[in-house]
Write a protein that holds these residues in place. Structure first.
Motif, PDB file in Angstrom:
ATOM      1  N   MET A  62       0.838  -1.196   0.000  1.00  0.00           N
ATOM      2  CA  MET A  62       0.000   0.000   0.000  1.00  0.00           C
ATOM      3  C   MET A  62       0.869   1.239   0.000  1.00  0.00           C
ATOM      4  O   MET A  62       1.818   1.334   0.783  1.00  0.00           O
ATOM      5  N   SER A  63       0.547   2.161  -0.868  1.00  0.00           N
ATOM      6  CA  SER A  63       1.342   3.390  -0.924  1.00  0.00           C
ATOM      7  C   SER A  63       0.476   4.519  -1.438  1.00  0.00           C
ATOM      8  O   SER A  63      -0.655   4.309  -1.876  1.00  0.00           O
ATOM      9  N   GLY A  64       1.024   5.717  -1.404  1.00  0.00           N
ATOM     10  CA  GLY A  64       0.291   6.891  -1.862  1.00  0.00           C
ATOM     11  C   GLY A  64       0.309   7.956  -0.788  1.00  0.00           C
ATOM     12  O   GLY A  64       1.078   7.880   0.174  1.00  0.00           O
ATOM     13  N   GLU A  65      -0.565   8.921  -0.932  1.00  0.00           N
ATOM     14  CA  GLU A  65      -0.548  10.080  -0.052  1.00  0.00           C
ATOM     15  C   GLU A  65      -1.728  10.128   0.906  1.00  0.00           C
ATOM     16  O   GLU A  65      -1.602  10.523   2.053  1.00  0.00           O
ATOM     17  N   LEU A  66      -2.915   9.643   0.452  1.00  0.00           N
ATOM     18  CA  LEU A  66      -4.146   9.913   1.210  1.00  0.00           C
ATOM     19  C   LEU A  66      -4.846   8.654   1.721  1.00  0.00           C
ATOM     20  O   LEU A  66      -5.199   7.758   0.955  1.00  0.00           O
ATOM     21  N   LEU A  67      -5.073   8.630   3.031  1.00  0.00           N
ATOM     22  CA  LEU A  67      -5.855   7.586   3.704  1.00  0.00           C
ATOM     23  C   LEU A  67      -7.145   8.229   4.216  1.00  0.00           C
ATOM     24  O   LEU A  67      -7.103   9.260   4.884  1.00  0.00           O
ATOM     25  N   ASP A  69     -10.567   7.507   6.494  1.00  0.00           N
ATOM     26  CA  ASP A  69     -11.255   6.643   7.449  1.00  0.00           C
ATOM     27  C   ASP A  69     -12.754   6.902   7.314  1.00  0.00           C
ATOM     28  O   ASP A  69     -13.228   8.007   7.582  1.00  0.00           O
ATOM     29  N   VAL A  70     -13.484   5.888   6.901  1.00  0.00           N
ATOM     30  CA  VAL A  70     -14.919   6.022   6.622  1.00  0.00           C
ATOM     31  C   VAL A  70     -15.717   5.670   7.881  1.00  0.00           C
ATOM     32  O   VAL A  70     -15.709   4.529   8.321  1.00  0.00           O
ATOM     33  N   GLY A  71     -16.400   6.670   8.434  1.00  0.00           N
ATOM     34  CA  GLY A  71     -17.204   6.431   9.632  1.00  0.00           C
ATOM     35  C   GLY A  71     -16.324   6.194  10.845  1.00  0.00           C
ATOM     36  O   GLY A  71     -16.379   5.139  11.476  1.00  0.00           O
ATOM     37  N   SER A  72     -15.530   7.184  11.181  1.00  0.00           N
ATOM     38  CA  SER A  72     -14.554   7.044  12.274  1.00  0.00           C
ATOM     39  C   SER A  72     -15.211   6.783  13.623  1.00  0.00           C
ATOM     40  O   SER A  72     -14.603   6.173  14.508  1.00  0.00           O
ATOM     41  N   GLY A  73     -16.466   7.258  13.791  1.00  0.00           N
ATOM     42  CA  GLY A  73     -17.050   7.219  15.131  1.00  0.00           C
ATOM     43  C   GLY A  73     -16.234   8.129  16.030  1.00  0.00           C
ATOM     44  O   GLY A  73     -15.575   9.067  15.562  1.00  0.00           O
ATOM     45  N   PRO A  74     -16.194   7.842  17.336  1.00  0.00           N
ATOM     46  CA  PRO A  74     -15.376   8.656  18.236  1.00  0.00           C
ATOM     47  C   PRO A  74     -13.989   8.044  18.460  1.00  0.00           C
ATOM     48  O   PRO A  74     -13.340   8.343  19.459  1.00  0.00           O
ATOM     49  N   THR A  75     -13.536   7.146  17.548  1.00  0.00           N
ATOM     50  CA  THR A  75     -12.302   6.377  17.793  1.00  0.00           C
ATOM     51  C   THR A  75     -11.167   6.752  16.847  1.00  0.00           C
ATOM     52  O   THR A  75     -11.383   7.197  15.721  1.00  0.00           O
ATOM     53  N   LEU A  76      -9.947   6.496  17.334  1.00  0.00           N
ATOM     54  CA  LEU A  76      -8.724   6.830  16.593  1.00  0.00           C
ATOM     55  C   LEU A  76      -7.835   5.619  16.305  1.00  0.00           C
ATOM     56  O   LEU A  76      -6.918   5.697  15.498  1.00  0.00           O
ATOM     57  N   TYR A  77      -8.106   4.493  16.994  1.00  0.00           N
ATOM     58  CA  TYR A  77      -7.204   3.337  16.910  1.00  0.00           C
ATOM     59  C   TYR A  77      -6.975   2.867  15.480  1.00  0.00           C
ATOM     60  O   TYR A  77      -5.904   2.378  15.128  1.00  0.00           O
ATOM     61  N   GLN A  78      -7.994   3.040  14.614  1.00  0.00           N
ATOM     62  CA  GLN A  78      -7.965   2.463  13.267  1.00  0.00           C
ATOM     63  C   GLN A  78      -6.969   3.142  12.334  1.00  0.00           C
ATOM     64  O   GLN A  78      -6.653   2.611  11.275  1.00  0.00           O
ATOM     65  N   VAL A  79      -6.466   4.331  12.708  1.00  0.00           N
ATOM     66  CA  VAL A  79      -5.494   5.034  11.844  1.00  0.00           C
ATOM     67  C   VAL A  79      -4.108   5.139  12.486  1.00  0.00           C
ATOM     68  O   VAL A  79      -3.225   5.803  11.950  1.00  0.00           O
ATOM     69  N   LEU A  80      -3.894   4.472  13.613  1.00  0.00           N
ATOM     70  CA  LEU A  80      -2.605   4.600  14.316  1.00  0.00           C
ATOM     71  C   LEU A  80      -1.450   3.973  13.539  1.00  0.00           C
ATOM     72  O   LEU A  80      -0.314   4.435  13.628  1.00  0.00           O
ATOM     73  N   SER A  81      -1.721   2.918  12.780  1.00  0.00           N
ATOM     74  CA  SER A  81      -0.675   2.335  11.927  1.00  0.00           C
ATOM     75  C   SER A  81      -0.612   3.052  10.588  1.00  0.00           C
ATOM     76  O   SER A  81       0.461   3.343  10.061  1.00  0.00           O
ATOM     77  N   GLY A  82      -1.773   3.362  10.035  1.00  0.00           N
ATOM     78  CA  GLY A  82      -1.842   3.998   8.713  1.00  0.00           C
ATOM     79  C   GLY A  82      -1.231   5.379   8.659  1.00  0.00           C
ATOM     80  O   GLY A  82      -0.737   5.804   7.604  1.00  0.00           O
ATOM     81  N   CYS A  83      -1.235   6.090   9.795  1.00  0.00           N
ATOM     82  CA  CYS A  83      -0.702   7.465   9.777  1.00  0.00           C
ATOM     83  C   CYS A  83       0.810   7.488   9.560  1.00  0.00           C
ATOM     84  O   CYS A  83       1.382   8.538   9.261  1.00  0.00           O
ATOM     85  N   GLU A  84       1.466   6.323   9.682  1.00  0.00           N
ATOM     86  CA  GLU A  84       2.914   6.241   9.418  1.00  0.00           C
ATOM     87  C   GLU A  84       3.193   5.993   7.937  1.00  0.00           C
ATOM     88  O   GLU A  84       4.297   6.226   7.456  1.00  0.00           O
ATOM     89  N   VAL A  85       2.186   5.498   7.214  1.00  0.00           N
ATOM     90  CA  VAL A  85       2.366   5.103   5.812  1.00  0.00           C
ATOM     91  C   VAL A  85       1.910   6.217   4.864  1.00  0.00           C
ATOM     92  O   VAL A  85       2.508   6.423   3.811  1.00  0.00           O
ATOM     93  N   PHE A  86       0.855   6.915   5.277  1.00  0.00           N
ATOM     94  CA  PHE A  86       0.269   7.956   4.423  1.00  0.00           C
ATOM     95  C   PHE A  86       0.532   9.339   5.008  1.00  0.00           C
ATOM     96  O   PHE A  86       0.479   9.531   6.220  1.00  0.00           O
ATOM     97  N   GLY A  87       0.788  10.277   4.113  1.00  0.00           N
ATOM     98  CA  GLY A  87       1.132  11.641   4.552  1.00  0.00           C
ATOM     99  C   GLY A  87      -0.058  12.484   4.938  1.00  0.00           C
ATOM    100  O   GLY A  87       0.066  13.533   5.562  1.00  0.00           O
ATOM    101  N   LYS A  88      -1.263  12.009   4.556  1.00  0.00           N
ATOM    102  CA  LYS A  88      -2.472  12.775   4.833  1.00  0.00           C
ATOM    103  C   LYS A  88      -3.584  11.802   5.221  1.00  0.00           C
ATOM    104  O   LYS A  88      -3.815  10.803   4.524  1.00  0.00           O
ATOM    105  N   VAL A  89      -4.254  12.089   6.333  1.00  0.00           N
ATOM    106  CA  VAL A  89      -5.347  11.240   6.819  1.00  0.00           C
ATOM    107  C   VAL A  89      -6.591  12.105   6.974  1.00  0.00           C
ATOM    108  O   VAL A  89      -6.541  13.188   7.560  1.00  0.00           O
ATOM    109  N   LEU A  90      -7.705  11.595   6.438  1.00  0.00           N
ATOM    110  CA  LEU A  90      -8.989  12.281   6.543  1.00  0.00           C
ATOM    111  C   LEU A  90      -9.901  11.433   7.421  1.00  0.00           C
ATOM    112  O   LEU A  90     -10.129  10.263   7.119  1.00  0.00           O
ATOM    113  N   LEU A  91     -10.394  12.001   8.517  1.00  0.00           N
ATOM    114  CA  LEU A  91     -11.361  11.320   9.375  1.00  0.00           C
ATOM    115  C   LEU A  91     -12.762  11.785   8.974  1.00  0.00           C
ATOM    116  O   LEU A  91     -12.944  12.937   8.569  1.00  0.00           O
TER     117      LEU A  91
END
Length: 275
Positions: A62-67, A69-91
């Motif tokens: 997996m590579s690229g710039e943008l991750l 997260d669809v329907g984050s709810g009130p949680t952050l755990y789901q992007v804790l690994s992905g934020c190291e791979v992608f330069g931009k994260v949208l919740l």
């Protein structure tokens, strides 16, 4: 056909009404504290999810710039690994209360409903960095999250058009969203197709969801219906929506994880690619 469309709309509207009393703090307490989030136990559900996500994000395909997260709810755990791979994260989330919860943490505005430190520490450990690196990870996540946006997965275009580059996101992650906002299996499958439109060709989807669940509590007395899924249905819905399945993993809840806030029997993890 018109009657069918009206029935679809009323089912979706009824689901939206169920979420009026959703309480982020209660939901986090029910699902993201021990025994479900016990980092000392191999068979605890949260460490299992974090391991699945860590593995998926670090396999190198997996590579690229943008991750997104669809329907984050009130949680952050789901992007804790992905934020190291992608330069931009949208919740993203449908509910204003959830978007506010996320923004409070991101902007370090006062008390959060849950302390995410043990989660940050655990993912650092998975990455071989030692738990002391958790402050760096927190800073990294706050730095790469570009926005927290409204989303409606039941619309053919779930996000406002200008939210994404024209080619789409490089990767989507979605956890316990689609089955818990859909009135039936057909709506779940349609929602999978809608979010596919957010993804670039060849991009990846990481999907975590409940198996065998018919309801959960989104707050005291707030009982929310869920589409009870099995593994075959998940695979069929993905195929029908134009994804190629790379991997499906299943977790079965031990008896003491069935804490009375839902009737979930298991959890699935999917890694898939947009054809």
């Amino acid at each position: 056909m018109e009657k069918e469309g009206r029935a679809e709309e009323s089912g979706v509207a009824a689901m939206a009404a169920c979420y009026q009393g959703f309480d982020p703090a209660a939901y986090l307490q029910y699902n993201y504290t021990p025994p479900r989030a016990d980092f000392q136990r191999q068979d605890s559900i949260v460490p299992w999810k974090l391991q699945c996500l860590h593995r998926a994000f670090t396999e190198g395909d997996m590579s690229g710039e943008l991750l997104v997260d669809v329907g984050s709810g009130p949680t952050l755990y789901q992007v804790l690994s992905g934020c190291e791979v992608f330069g931009k994260v949208l919740l993203t989330d449908f509910l204003e209360v959830n978007r506010q919860e996320l923004k409070r943490w991101l902007q370090e505005q006062g008390e959060d409903s849950l302390d995410w430190t043990p989660y940050l520490q655990h993912v650092c450990k998975l990455e071989g960095r030692g738990t002391a690196a958790w402050t760096e990870k927190a800073a990294r996540l706050r730095g790469v999250v570009s926005d927290v946006l409204y989303i409606d997965v039941h619309r053919p275009q779930p996000l406002v058009p200008e939210a994404l580059p024209s080619e789409g996101a490089d990767c989507l992650v979605s956890c316990f969203c689609l089955e818990s906002v859909s009135p039936d299996l057909a709506a779940f499958t349609r929602a999978l197709g809608h979010i596919r439109g957010l993804l670039r060709s060849g991009g990846h989807l990481l999907l975590i969801g409940a198996l065998g669940e018919s309801y959960y509590f989104g707050g005291p007395g707030v009982r929310i219906p869920v589409v009870p899924l099995d593994e075959a249905q998940v695979c069929a819905s993905l195929r029908e929506s134009g994804y190629t399945l790379i991997r499906l993993e299943v977790y079965t809840l031990p008896q003491d994880m069935r804490v009375g806030v839902d009737d979930v029997t298991g959890v699935f993890f999917v890694k898939a690619r947009k054809d």
